[in-house]
Write a protein that holds these residues in place. Structure first.
Motif, PDB file in Angstrom:
ATOM      1  N   ALA A  56       0.759  -1.036  -0.037  1.00  0.00           N
ATOM      2  CA  ALA A  56       0.036   0.111  -0.124  1.00  0.00           C
ATOM      3  C   ALA A  56       1.009   1.193   0.132  1.00  0.00           C
ATOM      4  O   ALA A  56       0.665   2.095  -0.712  1.00  0.00           O
ATOM      5  N   SER A  57       1.750   1.180   0.805  1.00  0.00           N
ATOM      6  CA  SER A  57       2.771   2.143   0.700  1.00  0.00           C
ATOM      7  C   SER A  57       3.384   2.545  -0.384  1.00  0.00           C
ATOM      8  O   SER A  57       3.666   3.665  -0.723  1.00  0.00           O
ATOM      9  N   PHE A  58       4.256   1.445  -0.747  1.00  0.00           N
ATOM     10  CA  PHE A  58       4.954   1.646  -2.304  1.00  0.00           C
ATOM     11  C   PHE A  58       3.948   2.127  -3.247  1.00  0.00           C
ATOM     12  O   PHE A  58       4.287   3.123  -3.985  1.00  0.00           O
TER      13      PHE A  58
ATOM     14  N   VAL B  81       0.817   2.813  18.138  1.00  0.00           N
ATOM     15  CA  VAL B  81       1.731   2.710  16.703  1.00  0.00           C
ATOM     16  C   VAL B  81       0.728   2.512  15.579  1.00  0.00           C
ATOM     17  O   VAL B  81       0.791   3.249  14.492  1.00  0.00           O
ATOM     18  N   SER B  82      -0.095   1.683  15.736  1.00  0.00           N
ATOM     19  CA  SER B  82      -1.223   1.541  14.714  1.00  0.00           C
ATOM     20  C   SER B  82      -2.110   2.813  14.452  1.00  0.00           C
ATOM     21  O   SER B  82      -2.173   3.331  13.371  1.00  0.00           O
ATOM     22  N   ALA B  83      -2.401   3.697  15.486  1.00  0.00           N
ATOM     23  CA  ALA B  83      -3.175   4.846  15.405  1.00  0.00           C
ATOM     24  C   ALA B  83      -2.038   5.895  14.782  1.00  0.00           C
ATOM     25  O   ALA B  83      -2.845   6.690  13.898  1.00  0.00           O
ATOM     26  N   PHE B  84      -0.854   6.105  15.138  1.00  0.00           N
ATOM     27  CA  PHE B  84      -0.038   6.939  14.389  1.00  0.00           C
ATOM     28  C   PHE B  84       0.121   6.531  12.976  1.00  0.00           C
ATOM     29  O   PHE B  84      -0.013   7.569  12.198  1.00  0.00           O
ATOM     30  N   LEU B  85       0.500   5.482  12.591  1.00  0.00           N
ATOM     31  CA  LEU B  85       0.791   4.903  11.339  1.00  0.00           C
ATOM     32  C   LEU B  85      -0.808   5.350  10.469  1.00  0.00           C
ATOM     33  O   LEU B  85      -0.600   5.724   9.379  1.00  0.00           O
ATOM     34  N   GLU B  86      -1.852   5.035  10.985  1.00  0.00           N
ATOM     35  CA  GLU B  86      -2.996   5.255  10.205  1.00  0.00           C
ATOM     36  C   GLU B  86      -3.273   6.734  10.075  1.00  0.00           C
ATOM     37  O   GLU B  86      -3.593   7.249   8.849  1.00  0.00           O
TER      38      GLU B  86
ATOM     39  N   GLN C 211       8.482   3.932   8.596  1.00  0.00           N
ATOM     40  CA  GLN C 211       8.764   2.506   9.174  1.00  0.00           C
ATOM     41  C   GLN C 211       8.182   2.182  10.370  1.00  0.00           C
ATOM     42  O   GLN C 211       7.965   3.182  11.330  1.00  0.00           O
ATOM     43  N   ILE C 212       7.901   0.804  10.766  1.00  0.00           N
ATOM     44  CA  ILE C 212       7.749   0.534  12.157  1.00  0.00           C
ATOM     45  C   ILE C 212       8.377  -0.682  12.332  1.00  0.00           C
ATOM     46  O   ILE C 212       8.865  -1.788  11.735  1.00  0.00           O
ATOM     47  N   ALA C 213       8.693  -0.690  13.854  1.00  0.00           N
ATOM     48  CA  ALA C 213       9.643  -1.732  14.264  1.00  0.00           C
ATOM     49  C   ALA C 213       9.069  -2.132  15.806  1.00  0.00           C
ATOM     50  O   ALA C 213       8.885  -1.030  16.246  1.00  0.00           O
ATOM     51  N   SER C 214       9.174  -3.462  16.186  1.00  0.00           N
ATOM     52  CA  SER C 214       8.872  -3.630  17.564  1.00  0.00           C
ATOM     53  C   SER C 214       9.750  -4.991  18.064  1.00  0.00           C
ATOM     54  O   SER C 214      10.034  -5.656  16.930  1.00  0.00           O
ATOM     55  N   VAL C 215       9.604  -5.096  19.464  1.00  0.00           N
ATOM     56  CA  VAL C 215       9.825  -6.393  20.161  1.00  0.00           C
ATOM     57  C   VAL C 215       9.176  -6.475  21.311  1.00  0.00           C
ATOM     58  O   VAL C 215       9.061  -5.530  22.008  1.00  0.00           O
ATOM     59  N   GLY C 216       9.004  -7.612  21.644  1.00  0.00           N
ATOM     60  CA  GLY C 216       8.453  -7.909  22.963  1.00  0.00           C
ATOM     61  C   GLY C 216       6.875  -7.443  23.059  1.00  0.00           C
ATOM     62  O   GLY C 216       6.135  -7.470  22.166  1.00  0.00           O
ATOM     63  N   LEU C 217       6.567  -7.144  24.306  1.00  0.00           N
ATOM     64  CA  LEU C 217       5.100  -7.038  24.499  1.00  0.00           C
ATOM     65  C   LEU C 217       4.557  -5.702  24.419  1.00  0.00           C
ATOM     66  O   LEU C 217       5.477  -4.630  24.527  1.00  0.00           O
TER      67      LEU C 217
ATOM     68  N   MET D 280       8.373   1.261  17.797  1.00  0.00           N
ATOM     69  CA  MET D 280       8.880   2.506  17.044  1.00  0.00           C
ATOM     70  C   MET D 280       8.201   2.620  15.796  1.00  0.00           C
ATOM     71  O   MET D 280       7.574   1.806  15.108  1.00  0.00           O
ATOM     72  N   VAL D 281       8.046   4.141  15.555  1.00  0.00           N
ATOM     73  CA  VAL D 281       7.527   4.277  14.083  1.00  0.00           C
ATOM     74  C   VAL D 281       8.468   5.543  13.733  1.00  0.00           C
ATOM     75  O   VAL D 281       8.425   6.390  14.547  1.00  0.00           O
ATOM     76  N   GLY D 282       8.679   5.446  12.663  1.00  0.00           N
ATOM     77  CA  GLY D 282       9.349   6.816  12.020  1.00  0.00           C
ATOM     78  C   GLY D 282      10.630   6.155  11.187  1.00  0.00           C
ATOM     79  O   GLY D 282      10.840   4.875  10.676  1.00  0.00           O
ATOM     80  N   ALA D 283      11.505   7.430  10.709  1.00  0.00           N
ATOM     81  CA  ALA D 283      12.354   7.202   9.726  1.00  0.00           C
ATOM     82  C   ALA D 283      13.713   6.084  10.627  1.00  0.00           C
ATOM     83  O   ALA D 283      14.111   6.097  11.571  1.00  0.00           O
ATOM     84  N   GLU D 284      14.094   5.102   9.863  1.00  0.00           N
ATOM     85  CA  GLU D 284      15.158   4.105  10.149  1.00  0.00           C
ATOM     86  C   GLU D 284      14.937   3.396  11.521  1.00  0.00           C
ATOM     87  O   GLU D 284      15.822   2.816  11.865  1.00  0.00           O
ATOM     88  N   VAL D 285      13.817   3.339  11.753  1.00  0.00           N
ATOM     89  CA  VAL D 285      13.380   2.467  13.133  1.00  0.00           C
ATOM     90  C   VAL D 285      13.730   1.044  12.939  1.00  0.00           C
ATOM     91  O   VAL D 285      14.041   0.299  13.987  1.00  0.00           O
ATOM     92  N   THR D 286      13.497   0.447  11.653  1.00  0.00           N
ATOM     93  CA  THR D 286      14.011  -0.819  11.368  1.00  0.00           C
ATOM     94  C   THR D 286      15.229  -1.296  11.733  1.00  0.00           C
ATOM     95  O   THR D 286      15.815  -2.336  12.121  1.00  0.00           O
ATOM     96  N   GLU D 287      16.433  -0.358  11.525  1.00  0.00           N
ATOM     97  CA  GLU D 287      17.690  -0.609  11.928  1.00  0.00           C
ATOM     98  C   GLU D 287      17.833  -0.315  13.382  1.00  0.00           C
ATOM     99  O   GLU D 287      18.799  -0.625  13.928  1.00  0.00           O
TER     100      GLU D 287
END
Length: 471
Positions: free
Chosen positions: A190-192, A217-222, A361-367, A418-425
Motif C-alpha cells: 500500500a505504501s509503495f 503505533v497503529s493509531a499513528f501509522l493510520e 517505518q515501524i519496528a517492535s520487539v516484545g510485549l 517505534m514508528v518513523g525514519a530508520e526504526v527498522t535499523e
C-alpha cells in the motif's frame, strides 16, 4: 536411481533452509539441500529483499517530490518508470540468489534442484533436472515455507487480483488499488503504490491497521498514511469481488454495517499465509495443526530424525525467525551425532523483532503495553517523539516516536515499539538489550551517540520513568 547417503538433507532453501545447511556444513556434517524453484526461497527472490528494493525506489520518488522542502529544485515532472523500478528489484534478487549459490559451493553442500517428497523420516525422492533421485540421510530438515492465502471468492489471477508476487512484477501501474489486509505485506505494498502516485484503499477486518503492533503505533501509522492520501477502512470486510477485463468491483462492508460497491483497477490480497506442507509426505510423519508442522523448541517432530523450521511451522512467520531456527536445529542435530562442542539454545519468541518497511517505518520487539498488562505486569511506559530529536529534525524526518514498556517492579524491559525514519535499523538495540535481560538502569546509563535518531531510544526509557530531557 542413485542412492546418496548424507548426514543431513534440507528440504527447501529459503532463509531457514539455506542457513541450516550452512551451519550443518560448518559443523562438519555431510549436507545436501533440495530446492524446487530458486535458491534463497521466497525471501531472497520474491519477498523480503526485492520488496525493499521497490520500497527504496518509492522512497527516492517521495524525496524527489519533496525536494523543495530541502531547498532543492528539480526541473520537470518526476515520473516513475515502472519497468525500470521492477528491473532494479529483480536485479537485486538475482544478485542474492547467486550469492546463495556461491555459499552452497563454498560450504560443499550438494544442491538437488527438483520437487522433494518424503518417503520416510530420513529419506526422500527428488523429481527434477536429473530425473528421479532417491536420497537418504541420518536427519532431514523440512523448510518448505509458505505461500499467500487466496480469497475464497476471488483467487489471484495475476491480472486484476494479485498476491505479493504479482504486485512485485506488475505489467502496468494500477490507477486505483484495493489492498485487503493491513499486516506487514499489505501495508508495505500500500505504501509503495501510494508513493508511486496510485490511489490506494486499505481494508482491514480488525479495528486497527497493523493489528499485532502497539495500539499507539497503529493509531499513528493510520493518521500518517491517511495524511499521505490513502483511504483506510478498519473494522471492514470485503464480501465479494467481481473481476472484469478492466478492473474489480468490490462489495465492502464498513464499520457501520453498510455495504458499498466500489470499482478498482487492481486488488492485492494480503490476508495471511498457507504452509507448503501438502504433497510432500509429511502428514503421516509429523503432528500437524492447520497444515503447520508441530515441533519442539529445537525443531524436532514426533518422528526420530525428522525436523522442521521456518514458515511451515508455528509463527511468527518471519525470515529471521526461520534463520535462527535453522541454526538451533543444525546444532541440535550435530549434538545428537556426537558433537560435544555445540550448545543449542531454543528460540525465545519474546525476543524476535518485527519490522514493516512502509513510510514511515515501524519496528517492535516484545510485549505491547496492553499485552504486558494482560500478562499481569504492573507497567511503566514512556514515549519520546522524534520532534524532540535534533537529527530527525535535520533530516526532515520529525514524524514518529519510540515507546518503551517496563515492569514497574523489576525494571525489566518488556517491549519496545517505534514508528518513523530508520526504526527498522534501530530496533536491534532493544533486541540486544532484551536478550541480555536488561533493565531500565543499564539503558539509562548507556551513552548514545549524538546526533542520531537512536537518542530517542534513550529518551523513551527516561520518559518511562518521568526523566525525559528533551520534552
Amino acid at each position: 536411481m542413485a542412492d546418496t547417503s548424507n548426514d543431513v538433507i534440507v528440504l527447501g532453501s529459503g532463509p531457514g533452509g539455506y542457513v541450516a545447511a550452512i551451519r550443518c556444513a560448518q559443523l562438519g556434517l555431510k549436507t545436501a539441500i533440495v530446492e524446487r524453484e530458486l535458491l534463497g526461497g521466497i525471501c531472497l527472490n520474491w519477498g523480503c529483499i526485492p520488496t525493499k528494493a521497490l520500497l527504496r525506489s518509492a522512497e527516492i520518488m517521495h524525496f524527489a517530490k519533496h525536494a523543495k522542502d530541502y531547498g532543492l529544485k528539480i526541473a520537470g515532472e518526476i515520473e516513475a518508470d515502472l519497468d525500470a523500478v521492477v528491473k532494479r528489484s529483480r536485479g537485486v534478487a538475482k544478485q542474492l540468489n547467486q550469492g546463495v549459490t556461491h555459499l552452497m559451493k563454498k560450504n560443499k553442500i550438494a544442491v538437488h534442484m527438483g520437487e522433494g517428497t518424503l518417503t520416510g523420516p530420513t529419506s526422500l525422492t527428488v523429481k527434477g533436472e536429473k530425473g528421479e533421485e532417491k536420497l537418504t540421510a541420518k536427519h532431514v530438515i523440512v523448510a518448505t515455507g509458505a505461500r499467500a492465502r487466496d480469497l475464497p471468492f476471488a483467487k489471484a489471477d495475476g491480472k486484476r487480483v494479485w498476491t505479493y508476487r504479482h504486485a512485485m512484477t506488475p505489467t502496468e501501474m494500477p490507477t486505483k488499488l484495493l489492498v485487503i489486509g493491513s499486516g506487514a505485506i499489505g501495508i508495505e505494498f500500500a505504501s509503495f503504490y501510494n508513493d508511486m502516485g496510485v490511489d490506494v484503499t486499505v481494508v482491514e477486518m480488525l479495528d486497527r491497521i497493523v493489528p499485532v503492533e502497539d495500539k499507539d503505533v497503529s493509531a499513528f501509522l493510520e493518521k500518517s498514511l491517511t495524511k499521505q492520501g490513502m483511504t483506510i477502512m478498519t473494522g471492514a470486510g470485503v464480501e465479494d469481488i467481481k473481476v472484469s477485463g478492466t478492473g474489480v468491483k468490490a462489495k465492502i462492508k464498513g464499520k457501520d454495517g453498510k455495504v458499498t460497491e466500489t470499482e478498482f483497477s487492481h486488488c492485492i490480497t494480503a490476508i495471511g499465509i498457507v504452509p507448503n506442507t501438502e504433497n510432500i509426505g509429511v502428514e503421516k510423519l509429523a503432528e500437524m495443526d492447520r497444515g503447520f508442522i508441530q515441533i519442539d523448541p529445537y525443531g524436532r517432530t514426533k518422528s526420530k530424525g525428522l525436523w522442521a523450521i521456518g514458515d511451515c511451522t508455528p509463527g511468527p512467520w518471519l525470515a529471521h525467525k526461520a534463520s535462527h531456527e535453522g541454526v538451533t536445529c543444525a546444532e541440535a542435530i550435530a549434538k545428537e551425532l556426537g558433537n560435544k562442542d555445540v550448545h543449542p539454545h531454543p528460540l525465545d519468541r519474546n525476543n524476535i523483532p518485527g519490522c514493516t518497511y512502509c513510510h514511515p517505518q515501524i519496528a517492535s520487539v516484545g510485549l505491547t503495553e496492553a499485552k504486558a498488562k494482560e500478562a499481569g505486569h504492573e507497567v511503566k511506559a514512556g514515549t519520546f517523539p522524534f520532534i524532540g530529536n535534533g537529527k530527525a529534525i535535520a533530516l526532515g524526518e520529525a514524524e514518529g516516536f519510540v515507546k518503551t514498556v517496563f515492569d514497574a517492579k523489576t525494571g525489566e524491559l518488556l517491549g519496545a515499539h517505534m514508528v518513523g525514519a530508520e526504526v527498522t535499523e534501530m530496533i536491534q538495540g532493544f533486541v540486544v538489550g532484551k536478550t541480555l535481560e536488561t533493565t531500565e538502569a543499564e539503558l539509562m546509563n548507556t551513552v548514545f551517540p549524538h546526533p542520531t535518531i537512536s537518542e530517542s531510544m534513550h529518551e523513551s526509557v527516561l520518559a518511562s520513568y518521568g526523566r525525559a530531557l528533551h520534552i
